[in-house]
Motif scaffolding. Structure first.
Motif, PDB file in Angstrom:
ATOM      1  N   ASP A 315       0.832  -1.211   0.000  1.00  0.00           N
ATOM      2  CA  ASP A 315       0.000   0.000   0.000  1.00  0.00           C
ATOM      3  C   ASP A 315       0.866   1.260   0.000  1.00  0.00           C
ATOM      4  OD1 ASP A 315      -2.182  -1.700   0.210  1.00  0.00           O
ATOM      5  OD2 ASP A 315      -2.341  -1.487   2.389  1.00  0.00           O
ATOM      6  N   LEU A 316       1.965   1.222   0.767  1.00  0.00           N
ATOM      7  CA  LEU A 316       2.830   2.394   0.875  1.00  0.00           C
ATOM      8  C   LEU A 316       3.527   2.683  -0.454  1.00  0.00           C
ATOM      9  CD1 LEU A 316       3.866   4.483   2.973  1.00  0.00           C
ATOM     10  CD2 LEU A 316       5.848   3.002   3.278  1.00  0.00           C
ATOM     11  N   PHE A 317       4.007   1.637  -1.127  1.00  0.00           N
ATOM     12  CA  PHE A 317       4.662   1.848  -2.414  1.00  0.00           C
ATOM     13  C   PHE A 317       3.670   2.403  -3.446  1.00  0.00           C
ATOM     14  CE2 PHE A 317       7.583  -1.869  -1.121  1.00  0.00           C
ATOM     15  CZ  PHE A 317       8.423  -0.994  -0.454  1.00  0.00           C
ATOM     16  N   ALA A 318       2.436   1.918  -3.422  1.00  0.00           N
ATOM     17  CA  ALA A 318       1.418   2.450  -4.339  1.00  0.00           C
ATOM     18  C   ALA A 318       1.141   3.919  -4.027  1.00  0.00           C
ATOM     19  CB  ALA A 318       0.140   1.625  -4.221  1.00  0.00           C
ATOM     20  N   HIS A 319       1.085   4.245  -2.739  1.00  0.00           N
ATOM     21  CA  HIS A 319       0.891   5.637  -2.315  1.00  0.00           C
ATOM     22  C   HIS A 319       2.037   6.508  -2.835  1.00  0.00           C
ATOM     23  CE1 HIS A 319       0.043   9.008   0.427  1.00  0.00           C
ATOM     24  NE2 HIS A 319       1.315   8.961   0.794  1.00  0.00           N
ATOM     25  N   ALA A 320       3.259   6.001  -2.742  1.00  0.00           N
ATOM     26  CA  ALA A 320       4.414   6.764  -3.218  1.00  0.00           C
ATOM     27  C   ALA A 320       4.356   6.958  -4.732  1.00  0.00           C
ATOM     28  CB  ALA A 320       5.709   6.048  -2.824  1.00  0.00           C
ATOM     29  N   ARG A 321       3.942   5.933  -5.476  1.00  0.00           N
ATOM     30  CA  ARG A 321       3.850   6.060  -6.938  1.00  0.00           C
ATOM     31  C   ARG A 321       2.818   7.098  -7.340  1.00  0.00           C
ATOM     32  NH1 ARG A 321       4.352   0.386  -6.629  1.00  0.00           N
ATOM     33  NH2 ARG A 321       2.100   0.128  -6.889  1.00  0.00           N
ATOM     34  N   ARG A 322       1.779   7.268  -6.517  1.00  0.00           N
ATOM     35  CA  ARG A 322       0.755   8.274  -6.812  1.00  0.00           C
ATOM     36  C   ARG A 322       1.214   9.686  -6.446  1.00  0.00           C
ATOM     37  NH1 ARG A 322      -2.613   4.096  -4.595  1.00  0.00           N
ATOM     38  NH2 ARG A 322      -2.527   5.107  -2.549  1.00  0.00           N
ATOM     39  N   GLY A 323       2.415   9.788  -5.893  1.00  0.00           N
ATOM     40  CA  GLY A 323       2.904  11.101  -5.505  1.00  0.00           C
ATOM     41  C   GLY A 323       2.545  11.491  -4.092  1.00  0.00           C
ATOM     42  N   GLY A 324       2.071  10.529  -3.290  1.00  0.00           N
ATOM     43  CA  GLY A 324       1.692  10.825  -1.912  1.00  0.00           C
ATOM     44  C   GLY A 324       2.904  11.097  -1.040  1.00  0.00           C
ATOM     45  N   LYS A 325       2.681  11.851   0.018  1.00  0.00           N
ATOM     46  CA  LYS A 325       3.747  12.218   0.947  1.00  0.00           C
ATOM     47  C   LYS A 325       3.904  11.126   2.026  1.00  0.00           C
ATOM     48  CE  LYS A 325       4.314  16.524  -0.674  1.00  0.00           C
ATOM     49  NZ  LYS A 325       3.174  16.736  -1.557  1.00  0.00           N
ATOM     50  N   ILE A 326       5.151  10.966   2.503  1.00  0.00           N
ATOM     51  CA  ILE A 326       5.469   9.968   3.531  1.00  0.00           C
ATOM     52  C   ILE A 326       6.414  10.596   4.549  1.00  0.00           C
ATOM     53  CG2 ILE A 326       6.512   7.701   3.993  1.00  0.00           C
ATOM     54  CD1 ILE A 326       5.868   6.994   1.031  1.00  0.00           C
TER      55      ILE A 326
END
Length: 481
Positions: A315-326
């Protein structure tokens, strides 16, 4: 001898910590020099003290209610769980070793000296000591060698007030049942009881109070209505983290790791109306959001394995691919790197684990534990204050883009090339209003501009008023000895 009064509970999470904080503030406003004390605590939510150690976060809040800096002597024994059956043992602020639950029962009598030493030091400087028990004295299987409840009360001749929680139901059985299972000499230490978290018409419970007083022989000292603002004060137990704070605006997601540490980091974000804070329980996917925060952890490598077992890494990698912040805090920061090495087995079996690889950094868990209050400015210039509480050194290419700068030139944290993934060791950052405003701006949210620290003090004052309206403070003071 400085008088003292001990508050024990019929169980965990009945409100002992917050009631003690409220009574600390109430008696301090009467001009008394009040100090809090908890002989033994079990929590991964810890605070750095002015004398360079760590104690339970609840005792730090109680110290604040008294107008005192937190001291290691306010919580001389702190157990920090590392597994289902074992914990680190912190004695007077410093790690003294590790113990399995079975072994700790044999260790307790050896810790009684440290408990007595700390208690007597506080008594030398205070007019009143308010003592908080741990768990419940009704856990008679743990009575031998007890230093947390009746063992402490008996050893130091401290009267006890028992607290029951009506909100969870069965409070009459809680109070009467506790009397029935206690050793008669332990039961004789109890001077009265309080019923906490009441909702509705108090006259409907008059018969219940009378019944409990007659069955136990203990005085009914008060029926305390539910205090909603308590939810805005730092919680001690991780199971208080369930659920989410719904708001309109940007969504921030925090996965609930088994050994999550210093989770009050997120409390200031709960006060922001432009933020929806979602605490994600095991078994649930990380939902679509604007920001994922990886929290601190007492056992970083074990919690990283758990994170992967939940599928949260996907889920985190998908979030990162969408440009989400971490963003990662302390142990969460370490997880975002490429490797975590624990050659000495400080947090579990010795070894090296692959990190999530979202920051070009590597961590080695070694050396002396860092415990210090700190302050400085962010890379963007926002002032912050907080504290460091970690074992480990993190190095790597992304550390060339630090998040935080301290006076004297020292830096902390890292950012990836785009700035979308960030991490730092410092806890308590969001309590600093300028930093919180800048951080929220990073995810496109606007801060409401509240003074978070002033609000905590207002709530403590309101809690003191709330208790004074329901409980005879002079009668409580007369019970102390």
């Amino acid at each position: 001898m400085t008088p003292a009064l001990m508050f024990q509970g019929t169980g965990s999470d009945v409100g002992k910590s917050l009631l003690v904080a409220g009574f600390c503030r109430a008696f301090a406003r009467k001009g008394l020099r009040v100090a809090p004390f908890k002989p033994q605590n079990m929590s991964n939510n810890a605070a750095v003290t002015a004398d360079g150690g760590e104690i339970g976060r609840a005792q730090a809040l109680q110290a604040r209610a008294c107008g005192l800096p937190p001291s290691v002597h306010m919580n001389p024994v702190l157990l920090k769980p590392q597994s289902e059956i074992g914990a680190q043992v912190i004695v007077q602020g410093t790690m003294a070793g590790e113990a399995r639950a079975r072994d700790y029962q044999d260790l307790k009598p050896k810790l009684a000296g440290a408990v007595a030493h700390s208690f007597n030091l506080l008594r030398e400087k205070a007019d009143l000591i308010l003592v908080e028990g741990a768990g419940s004295p009704a856990e008679v299987n743990l009575r031998k060698g007890d230093i947390a409840n009746m063992g402490f009360a008996r050893a130091h001749n401290v009267p006890v007030v028992l607290i029951g929680d009506i909100d969870r139901g069965g409070v009459i059985a809680q109070i009467v049942g506790t009397k029935n299972v206690l050793d008669p000499e332990d039961a004789a230490m109890v001077r009265g009881f309080l019923v906490n978290k009441f909702r509705g018409d108090p006259r409907l419970f008059d018969a219940g109070l009378t019944f409990m007083a007659e069955r136990t022989g203990w005085a009914s000292l008060g029926l305390i209505p539910f205090f909603p603002r308590a939810a805005q004060l730092p919680a001690e137990d991780a199971f208080a983290l369930g659920g989410s704070r719904q708001g309109a605006g940007k969504r921030i997601v925090v996965p609930l790791l088994p050994h999550i540490a210093n989770f009050d980091d997120f409390d200031p974000l709960k006060t922001e109306p432009g933020v929806e804070l979602v605490m994600v329980a095991p078994g649930q996917p990380l939902p679509l959001c604007d920001l994922v925060i990886l929290p601190g952890s007492k056992t970083t490598i074990a919690d990283l394995a758990f994170f992967r077992a939940q599928g949260w890494d996907i889920d985190l990698f998908a979030h990162a691919r969408r440009g989400g912040k971490i963003f990662g805090i302390c142990g969460g920061y370490q997880m975002l790197g490429e490797t975590i090495a624990d050659p000495l087995g400080l947090e579990g079996p010795p070894g090296v684990a692959s990190g999530l690889g979202l920051l070009a950094v590597e961590t080695e868990l070694a050396g002396t534990k860092t415990l210090a209050a700190c302050s400085g400015v962010s890379a963007g210039g926002a002032a912050f204050s907080g504290y460091e509480m970690h074992v480990g050194v993190t190095k790597g290419a992304d550390c060339a883009r630090p998040m935080l700068r301290f006076p004297g030139g020292r830096v902390d944290g890292a950012q990836n090339g785009s700035g979308a993934v960030r991490g730092a060791y410092v806890h308590g950052l969001f309590g600093s209003d300028p930093f919180r405003a800048e951080f929220l701006q990073w995810i496109g949210a606007e801060s409401a501009g509240r003074d978070y620290e002033a609000e905590i003090d207002r709530i403590l004052d309101e809690l003191a008023d709330h208790l004074a309206a329901q409980v005879d403070l002079d009668a409580l003071l007369a019970l102390a000895r």
